[in-house]
Design a protein around this motif. Structure first.
Motif, PDB file in Angstrom:
ATOM      1  N   GLY A 289     -17.732   4.642  56.804  1.00 52.94           N
ATOM      2  CA  GLY A 289     -18.001   4.726  55.379  1.00 52.94           C
ATOM      3  C   GLY A 289     -17.913   6.138  54.850  1.00 52.94           C
ATOM      4  O   GLY A 289     -18.004   7.115  55.595  1.00 52.94           O
ATOM      5  N   ILE A 290     -17.718   6.237  53.535  1.00 47.08           N
ATOM      6  CA  ILE A 290     -17.711   7.508  52.825  1.00 47.08           C
ATOM      7  C   ILE A 290     -18.933   7.517  51.914  1.00 47.08           C
ATOM      8  O   ILE A 290     -19.095   6.619  51.084  1.00 47.08           O
ATOM      9  CB  ILE A 290     -16.430   7.683  51.995  1.00 47.08           C
ATOM     10  CG1 ILE A 290     -15.200   7.662  52.911  1.00 47.08           C
ATOM     11  CG2 ILE A 290     -16.470   8.974  51.186  1.00 47.08           C
ATOM     12  CD1 ILE A 290     -13.872   7.615  52.159  1.00 47.08           C
ATOM     13  N   LEU A 291     -19.792   8.508  52.084  1.00 45.80           N
ATOM     14  CA  LEU A 291     -21.010   8.612  51.277  1.00 45.80           C
ATOM     15  C   LEU A 291     -20.727   9.441  50.031  1.00 45.80           C
ATOM     16  O   LEU A 291     -20.474  10.639  50.132  1.00 45.80           O
ATOM     17  CB  LEU A 291     -22.131   9.270  52.077  1.00 45.80           C
ATOM     18  CG  LEU A 291     -23.422   9.539  51.277  1.00 45.80           C
ATOM     19  CD1 LEU A 291     -24.206   8.244  51.085  1.00 45.80           C
ATOM     20  CD2 LEU A 291     -24.283  10.597  51.962  1.00 45.80           C
ATOM     21  N   PRO A 292     -20.784   8.849  48.838  1.00 45.25           N
ATOM     22  CA  PRO A 292     -20.630   9.649  47.623  1.00 45.25           C
ATOM     23  C   PRO A 292     -21.942  10.390  47.310  1.00 45.25           C
ATOM     24  O   PRO A 292     -23.034   9.821  47.421  1.00 45.25           O
ATOM     25  CB  PRO A 292     -20.320   8.619  46.540  1.00 45.25           C
ATOM     26  CG  PRO A 292     -20.070   7.332  47.270  1.00 45.25           C
ATOM     27  CD  PRO A 292     -20.848   7.421  48.536  1.00 45.25           C
ATOM     28  N   VAL A 293     -21.818  11.645  46.934  1.00 49.81           N
ATOM     29  CA  VAL A 293     -22.967  12.451  46.498  1.00 49.81           C
ATOM     30  C   VAL A 293     -22.687  12.853  45.061  1.00 49.81           C
ATOM     31  O   VAL A 293     -21.762  13.619  44.790  1.00 49.81           O
ATOM     32  CB  VAL A 293     -23.161  13.694  47.382  1.00 49.81           C
ATOM     33  CG1 VAL A 293     -24.405  14.466  46.940  1.00 49.81           C
ATOM     34  CG2 VAL A 293     -23.258  13.308  48.851  1.00 49.81           C
ATOM     35  N   VAL A 294     -23.483  12.339  44.125  1.00 39.68           N
ATOM     36  CA  VAL A 294     -23.240  12.591  42.704  1.00 39.68           C
ATOM     37  C   VAL A 294     -24.520  13.115  42.059  1.00 39.68           C
ATOM     38  O   VAL A 294     -25.627  12.884  42.549  1.00 39.68           O
ATOM     39  CB  VAL A 294     -22.762  11.317  41.980  1.00 39.68           C
ATOM     40  CG1 VAL A 294     -21.492  10.777  42.621  1.00 39.68           C
ATOM     41  CG2 VAL A 294     -23.836  10.232  41.989  1.00 39.68           C
ATOM     42  N   GLY A 295     -24.361  13.829  40.961  1.00 44.01           N
ATOM     43  CA  GLY A 295     -25.510  14.350  40.234  1.00 44.01           C
ATOM     44  C   GLY A 295     -26.190  15.520  40.903  1.00 44.01           C
ATOM     45  O   GLY A 295     -27.287  15.921  40.500  1.00 44.01           O
ATOM     46  N   GLU A 296     -25.560  16.086  41.919  1.00 39.86           N
ATOM     47  CA  GLU A 296     -26.156  17.196  42.649  1.00 39.86           C
ATOM     48  C   GLU A 296     -25.970  18.494  41.868  1.00 39.86           C
ATOM     49  O   GLU A 296     -24.929  18.717  41.252  1.00 39.86           O
ATOM     50  CB  GLU A 296     -25.485  17.313  44.023  1.00 39.86           C
ATOM     51  CG  GLU A 296     -25.998  18.444  44.888  1.00 39.86           C
ATOM     52  CD  GLU A 296     -25.209  18.576  46.196  1.00 39.86           C
ATOM     53  OE1 GLU A 296     -25.727  18.172  47.243  1.00 39.86           O
ATOM     54  OE2 GLU A 296     -24.068  19.068  46.143  1.00 39.86           O
ATOM     55  N   ALA A 297     -26.973  19.379  41.919  1.00 39.21           N
ATOM     56  CA  ALA A 297     -26.817  20.729  41.396  1.00 39.21           C
ATOM     57  C   ALA A 297     -25.941  21.504  42.367  1.00 39.21           C
ATOM     58  O   ALA A 297     -26.234  21.556  43.570  1.00 39.21           O
ATOM     59  CB  ALA A 297     -28.176  21.403  41.251  1.00 39.21           C
ATOM     60  N   ILE A 298     -24.863  22.086  41.876  1.00 36.34           N
ATOM     61  CA  ILE A 298     -23.918  22.727  42.772  1.00 36.34           C
ATOM     62  C   ILE A 298     -24.553  23.927  43.468  1.00 36.34           C
ATOM     63  O   ILE A 298     -25.325  24.679  42.869  1.00 36.34           O
ATOM     64  CB  ILE A 298     -22.640  23.142  42.011  1.00 36.34           C
ATOM     65  CG1 ILE A 298     -21.511  23.476  42.992  1.00 36.34           C
ATOM     66  CG2 ILE A 298     -22.911  24.294  41.044  1.00 36.34           C
ATOM     67  CD1 ILE A 298     -20.135  23.542  42.352  1.00 36.34           C
TER      68      ILE A 298
END
Length: 557
Positions: A289-298
């Motif tokens: 699987g590929i885990l999406p990481v969204v909404g993270e502070a860069i």
């Protein structure tokens, strides 16, 4: 649209994969509806490829959608509340943020069973001027139907039991032959949109599920569809952007870069949430699987490990993330930059990511259109509810340690909740990730605090950390949590729900055997049990003062 690849040491793996895709004619075979691209068995493939051409067919249905909008505007409607989960809610949410200069009809989304979220909309909406869209592909989604029954009763009471007037405030979107089709007739819905059944929920953005709410919001649907059609036409070429993006996603995931971290211009604020469901449900199965990481502070390069692939979606001349993204490139992190002209290019982006996900599924050797593990959490939750209906009580988890208003449930030898959090995170190894499941109201304040927690965990452990509000994440990332390689650490946050609300047994009835709070608690228990059944690591923190308890846990890291 332009795609710029800066893959560093992974360039050779990407090129090898791209050449294999071309040699195997994968793109042409997808367009020919060849199920062997993914597996020998055509089950849930041959009847799940309607998304390839739905844009063409939806052009013929624009008049129907515009007729609804014009009628609502002439009658003075000002608000729409969409009741839906996952694929039925995430695309409308993208539109509601990107196209906020609406034509007089505001579109909000309720994808929660939290009683505070339900009553929050009830308290602010003018029922006489609000349309409720009941959106569910199966017609039986528990959260959606619970919300429908609640709001139908509220509208019916407003009209002193006049079913004809109440029904005018409801529109349905579903597949032909579903339970909702029957309900729409029984309760005299204003309108019903029957979707193409050959499209899975997470691929349904350019069908009625995405376009009816977008039309009511005021989006220029012909323009949006034209951008999607142009991308679909381009994807049929041997050297398309979709093929390149799919090759990157699949090739780098196989190289251990399986944490897809997305940053985008603020006008596309919620686009990552839509991509999250598409990628997680499509690829998170069979031990991969590929885990999406969204909404993270860069972050800075020092904050990240060696398991990330970064995608930067930039609109126009926006330079918000240019400098930190370049720093990641300079540090050797693989980065894909996608430049688009404006928000109507969302039409093309939706199709681009759908096709790239299908291609990545081929590379990973999985079936991208099914969700074999989603049902486990639903079955477990139903078992908890059945027990509640028999005994009047939900399962009570033993408390391992407590203090400062926090109770901890799970396998821990720590002497305090703060220690339990530290010890739990210490179990992470190279390639692990943390998934926070927040069964608390989804407010701006709670989102900000959880983003701080996400940042703190990442900066102290370098583990990719995701945030999901329950139960909505169950329809988005729940499949991946149970179906991937098992390297996730799962943190549940729960809290008391003092202002609970009854769920009517049937729309129009005052009888109720369960509350929204009970349903939400059962879902949290069910997901915990489903995770434990597949040997995932889970810990729960029950909070008495949500914001302050969360801040204290953050400070302890």
């Amino acid at each position: 649209m332009k795609i710029h690849l800066q893959l560093g040491n992974y360039t050779a793996a990407y090129r090898e994969t791209l050449n294999a895709l071309k040699n195997q004619r994968v793109m042409q075979r997808i367009w020919n509806h060849d199920h062997t691209v993914w597996q020998d068995d055509p089950t849930e493939i041959t009847n799940r490829l309607g998304w390839l051409t739905i844009m063409d067919r939806m052009q013929d249905n624009i008049a129907h959608m515009l007729q609804l909008r014009n009628k609502l505007e002439s009658e003075g409607y000002t608000n729409v509340l969409l009741l839906g989960m996952g694929g039925s809610s995430l695309a409308p949410e993208v539109f509601s943020y990107a196209f906020d200069e609406s034509y007089g009809i505001d579109v909000d989304i309720l994808d929660s069973t939290d009683p505070a979220m339900v009553t929050g909309y009830d308290e602010v909406l003018n029922l006489e001027k609000t349309l409720f869209i009941v959106a569910t592909k199966s017609g039986g989604t528990a959260e959606t139907l619970s919300a429908f029954k609640y709001f139908y009763n509220r509208v019916l009471a407003h009209y002193d039991g006049d079913q004809g007037k109440a029904g005018q405030h409801f529109v349905g979107i579903t597949d032909p032959g579903s339970k909702l089709e029957d309900l729409s007739q029984r309760y005299q819905f204003r309108d019903l949109f029957l979707n193409d059944p050959n499209i899975g929920g997470r691929y349904s953005v350019l069908s009625y599920f995405g376009l009816v709410p977008a039309t009511l919001l005021g989006v220029d649907i012909p323009e949006l569809l034209e951008r999607a059609q142009a991308m679909a036409k381009e994807s049929q070429l041997d050297d398309s952007g979709a093929l390149h993006l799919g090759a990157v996603l699949g090739a780098l995931a196989k190289q251990g870069r399986d944490k897809l971290t997305i940053f985008n211009s603020l006008i596309l604020a919620n686009f990552g949430d839509w991509v999250e469901q598409l990628i997680a449900e499509s690829t998170g199965k069979n031990g991969t699987g590929i885990l999406p990481v969204v909404g993270e502070a860069i972050g800075t390069p020092a904050n990240y490990g060696d398991d990330r692939l970064f995608v930067y979606i930039r609109v126009g001349e926006d330079e918000t993330y240019d400098a930190p993204i370049q720093a990641l490139v300079n540090a050797g992190q693989p980065v894909v930059t996608i430049d688009i002209g404006g928000k109507y290019d969302l039409g093309g982006q939706f199709f681009l990511w759908e096709m790239a996900t299908a291609v990545a599924g081929h590379i990973l050797g999985i079936h991208p259109f099914n969700q074999p593990n989603v049902e486990s959490a639903k079955q477990s939750a139903r078992a908890k509810i059945d027990e509640y209906m028999k005994t009047g009580q939900l399962e009570s988890l033993p408390v391992a340690v407590q203090g400062d208003g926090i109770q901890v449930m799970g396998d821990t030898t720590a002497s305090s909740p703060k220690g339990a959090m530290k010890n739990f995170l210490a179990q992470g190894t190279n390639g692990s990730y943390v998934s926070v499941h927040a069964y608390i109201p989804m407010t701006e304040a709670s989102k900000a605090i959880l983003t701080d927690l996400q940042t703190k965990i990442r900066n102290t452990t370098k583990m990719a950390t995701t945030i999901g509000f329950g139960p909505r994440f169950l329809h988005s990332t729940g499949q991946l949590h149970k179906g991937d390689a098992g390297n996730g650490l799962f943190i549940q946050f729960t809290a008391d729900m003092p202002n609970d609300v009854d769920i009517p047994d049937e729309a129009g009835s005052d009888e109720s055997g369960m509350t929204f709070g009970t349903l939400k608690s059962a879902q949290a228990l069910g997901d915990r049990a489903a995770l434990l059944d597949v040997n995932r690591k889970v810990i729960r923190f029950h909070l008495s003062d949500v914001d302050n308890n969360l801040k204290a846990l953050i400070d302890s890291l």
